[in-house]
Motif scaffolding. Sequence first.
Motif, mmCIF file in Angstrom:
data_model
loop_
_atom_site.group_PDB
_atom_site.id
_atom_site.type_symbol
_atom_site.label_atom_id
_atom_site.label_comp_id
_atom_site.label_asym_id
_atom_site.label_seq_id
_atom_site.Cartn_x
_atom_site.Cartn_y
_atom_site.Cartn_z
ATOM 1 N N ALA A 30 0.752 -1.307 -0.035
ATOM 2 C CA ALA A 30 -0.066 0.135 -0.049
ATOM 3 C C ALA A 30 0.902 1.427 -0.047
ATOM 4 O O ALA A 30 1.931 1.079 0.800
ATOM 5 C CB ALA A 30 -0.734 0.122 1.289
ATOM 6 N N PHE A 32 0.715 5.517 0.498
ATOM 7 C CA PHE A 32 -0.276 6.454 0.948
ATOM 8 C C PHE A 32 0.240 7.934 0.693
ATOM 9 O O PHE A 32 1.445 7.953 0.824
ATOM 10 C CB PHE A 32 -0.642 6.218 2.466
ATOM 11 C CG PHE A 32 -1.312 5.034 2.741
ATOM 12 C CD1 PHE A 32 -2.475 4.800 2.604
ATOM 13 C CD2 PHE A 32 -0.318 3.740 3.368
ATOM 14 C CE1 PHE A 32 -3.179 3.475 2.859
ATOM 15 C CE2 PHE A 32 -1.078 2.719 3.610
ATOM 16 C CZ PHE A 32 -2.591 2.570 3.596
ATOM 17 N N SER A 83 -5.666 -1.007 9.104
ATOM 18 C CA SER A 83 -6.429 -0.430 8.070
ATOM 19 C C SER A 83 -6.097 1.197 7.789
ATOM 20 O O SER A 83 -5.025 1.938 8.598
ATOM 21 C CB SER A 83 -7.829 -0.280 8.314
ATOM 22 O OG SER A 83 -7.857 0.501 9.704
ATOM 23 N N THR A 84 -6.308 1.583 6.792
ATOM 24 C CA THR A 84 -6.129 3.155 6.624
ATOM 25 C C THR A 84 -6.420 4.058 7.797
ATOM 26 O O THR A 84 -5.837 4.794 8.151
ATOM 27 C CB THR A 84 -6.751 3.493 5.468
ATOM 28 O OG1 THR A 84 -6.484 2.767 4.051
ATOM 29 C CG2 THR A 84 -6.234 4.907 4.880
ATOM 30 N N GLU A 85 -7.564 3.774 8.277
ATOM 31 C CA GLU A 85 -8.173 4.555 9.356
ATOM 32 C C GLU A 85 -7.234 4.237 10.564
ATOM 33 O O GLU A 85 -6.916 5.382 11.093
ATOM 34 C CB GLU A 85 -9.531 4.081 9.685
ATOM 35 C CG GLU A 85 -10.634 4.383 8.594
ATOM 36 C CD GLU A 85 -10.709 3.168 7.692
ATOM 37 O OE1 GLU A 85 -11.860 2.967 7.066
ATOM 38 O OE2 GLU A 85 -10.064 2.438 7.456
ATOM 39 N N LEU A 118 -5.048 9.843 5.368
ATOM 40 C CA LEU A 118 -4.101 8.974 4.262
ATOM 41 C C LEU A 118 -4.963 8.680 2.907
ATOM 42 O O LEU A 118 -6.010 8.224 3.079
ATOM 43 C CB LEU A 118 -3.820 7.588 5.070
ATOM 44 C CG LEU A 118 -3.015 7.633 6.224
ATOM 45 C CD1 LEU A 118 -2.863 6.396 6.920
ATOM 46 C CD2 LEU A 118 -1.460 8.250 5.954
ATOM 47 N N GLU A 120 -5.325 6.842 -0.230
ATOM 48 C CA GLU A 120 -5.023 5.479 -0.786
ATOM 49 C C GLU A 120 -5.053 5.558 -2.325
ATOM 50 O O GLU A 120 -4.265 4.922 -3.001
ATOM 51 C CB GLU A 120 -5.820 4.434 -0.645
ATOM 52 C CG GLU A 120 -6.221 4.005 0.938
ATOM 53 C CD GLU A 120 -6.896 2.827 1.234
ATOM 54 O OE1 GLU A 120 -6.633 1.876 0.471
ATOM 55 O OE2 GLU A 120 -7.828 2.682 2.022
ATOM 56 N N TRP A 125 -9.607 8.009 0.470
ATOM 57 C CA TRP A 125 -8.926 8.704 1.543
ATOM 58 C C TRP A 125 -9.549 8.240 2.808
ATOM 59 O O TRP A 125 -10.836 7.955 3.024
ATOM 60 C CB TRP A 125 -8.397 9.845 1.329
ATOM 61 C CG TRP A 125 -9.322 10.990 1.294
ATOM 62 C CD1 TRP A 125 -9.973 11.536 2.314
ATOM 63 C CD2 TRP A 125 -9.822 11.032 0.198
ATOM 64 N NE1 TRP A 125 -10.998 12.353 1.724
ATOM 65 C CE2 TRP A 125 -10.915 12.312 0.363
ATOM 66 C CE3 TRP A 125 -9.774 10.914 -1.305
ATOM 67 C CZ2 TRP A 125 -11.466 13.097 -0.698
ATOM 68 C CZ3 TRP A 125 -10.373 11.782 -2.137
ATOM 69 C CH2 TRP A 125 -11.224 12.830 -1.759
#
Length: 135
Positions: A30, A32, A83-85, A118, A120, A125
Amino acid sequence: MFSVTVRDHLMVAHSFRGEVFGPAQRLHGATFLVDATFRRPELDADNIVVDIGRATQELGAVVAALNYRNLDDEPDFAGVNTSTEYLAKVIADRLAARLAEGALGEGARGITGISVTLHESHVAWASYDLVLRGS
């Protein structure tokens, strides 16, 4: 409310647990784009929110500790779906710790919030907004 945003980028590998993640349950990479926004109700004595150079440097240091890592192998993330969060919160919390240590300078003590986003991709995002007390 005043704000200043600085930007960096982050590249990691990780995997997820849970059916909701579909093929992302397998190890994958990934990348970011990372935005960190510092907020305060009043400017400091120099009429700034935060020294942009210091904010950029501190965001870079936080990101460097995660960059080019397989997060599945990092003890801080054992058993956690990164996770992104979740990663947005990790970065915000680490920036807040640096702020509390004085790394952003004495004038930055008036910062009352840090938001980390972030990105993605150009269409997706996630963000985390941290409210600071007594900075």
